[in-house]
Design an enzyme around this catalytic site. Sequence first.
Site, PDB file in Angstrom:
ATOM      1  N   TYR A 138       0.842  -1.204   0.000  1.00 56.28           N
ATOM      2  CA  TYR A 138       0.000   0.000   0.000  1.00 56.28           C
ATOM      3  C   TYR A 138       0.874   1.250   0.000  1.00 56.28           C
ATOM      4  O   TYR A 138       0.619   2.209  -0.732  1.00 56.28           O
ATOM      5  CB  TYR A 138      -0.917  -0.011   1.225  1.00 56.28           C
ATOM      6  CG  TYR A 138      -1.889   1.145   1.280  1.00 56.28           C
ATOM      7  CD1 TYR A 138      -2.956   1.213   0.394  1.00 56.28           C
ATOM      8  CD2 TYR A 138      -1.748   2.151   2.224  1.00 56.28           C
ATOM      9  CE1 TYR A 138      -3.863   2.256   0.444  1.00 56.28           C
ATOM     10  CE2 TYR A 138      -2.641   3.206   2.284  1.00 56.28           C
ATOM     11  CZ  TYR A 138      -3.696   3.266   1.392  1.00 56.28           C
ATOM     12  OH  TYR A 138      -4.588   4.314   1.439  1.00 56.28           O
ATOM     13  N   LYS A 142       1.113   4.335  -2.812  1.00 47.13           N
ATOM     14  CA  LYS A 142       0.885   5.743  -2.482  1.00 47.13           C
ATOM     15  C   LYS A 142       2.108   6.608  -2.782  1.00 47.13           C
ATOM     16  O   LYS A 142       1.971   7.768  -3.196  1.00 47.13           O
ATOM     17  CB  LYS A 142       0.479   5.879  -1.009  1.00 47.13           C
ATOM     18  CG  LYS A 142      -0.926   5.357  -0.730  1.00 47.13           C
ATOM     19  CD  LYS A 142      -1.966   6.101  -1.568  1.00 47.13           C
ATOM     20  CE  LYS A 142      -3.367   5.619  -1.359  1.00 47.13           C
ATOM     21  NZ  LYS A 142      -4.347   6.318  -2.217  1.00 47.13           N
TER      22      LYS A 142
END
Length: 389
Positions: A138, A142
Amino acid sequence: MLSKESKIYVAGHHGLVGSAIWNNLLQRGYKNLVGRSHQELDLTDQLAVRHFFDEERPDAVVLAAAFVGGIMANSLYRADFIMQNMKMQCNVISEAYAHRVKKLLFLGSTCIYPKNAPQPMKEDCLLTSPLEYTNEEYAIAKIAGLKMCESYNLQYGTNYIAVMPTNLYGPNDNFHLENSHVMPAMMRKIYLAKLINDGNWEAIRSDMNKRPVEGVDGSATNEAIENVLAKYGIYNNKVVLWGTGKPLREFLWSEDMADASVHVLLNVNFSDIIGIEKYSSVHYGASTDGAVDRNHSAGRGGAIPSLGEIRNCHINVGTGKELTIRELSELVVKAVGFKGVVEFDASKPDGTMRKLIDVSKLHSLGWTHKVEIEDGVQKLFDWYQQSLK
């Protein structure tokens, strides 16, 4: 500056932050808002995203949609966390550029920072050492998103801003036990343990009907419900939480995050963030309002070497305050009115031990938080109870 008539697309407008941003824009008089549910528009489908931009032609975009979850979800769905988020970001950002969007706001997460980053974490500590393993995919997605914004700005003169919120909580939070974040998961566990002790099976069934656990809803037997809840550490007047309770966490009320996001969207340009006034004059792609002159920027083809190395243009959004997970559990216990036992299972992972961000850049851009954690926990529990009615 975007006018009140500007068409603003909020991706993820049903989510925790997206819904709060939508409401904040409405309160400020921005009525020309566009939103699509996941069922209406799959942001991982490149062709569908292109057709949406062809049809709607938004002036600004807020990219608040993401594939998210806590430690358990990040561990189980590693491929999904990197692939789904990368697809969404690539599709929305590339189509925003192709359709001449004036302003784009990208929402990331403070999990982008290294596991052992100096505390509080400044924007400049990005990519200085390894990430926390449990949410590495994740975080990488990002980081890629904020770098896309930065790189489009430098190459094409766009005005794309990336904000990195700390742990968020608030109205429309995700209380599904399989994939929720720490505060809503903790709150629901403690609430259900209280209900079991109270023998309030009507309330338990109402809760399970609203948010089934592993397919078990309020129509199941008492035994079936108790068995599935026990898998998540929920018992009669006792709750078992993951980890030692020692990690420190910072939490930001989602409506504060929305206010910060809209403040940045309306008042902050890329040139403000990098602190180079000459950027607009030498960067042929940028106009005074931060919009893009395509005739110049598209033809120029490349960043401007004279500006030197520009990086870490994202903005941390948080409170700059922290508390332990154990202290958070005590606030939740107080809000719920729980009289039972809260235990911590030290055999389970803690995740990063400390994640406090430095918010001095945000403060210098004219915004500070309003809701303190003690009030916010009570506000969240009040919202949760209303959601069950």
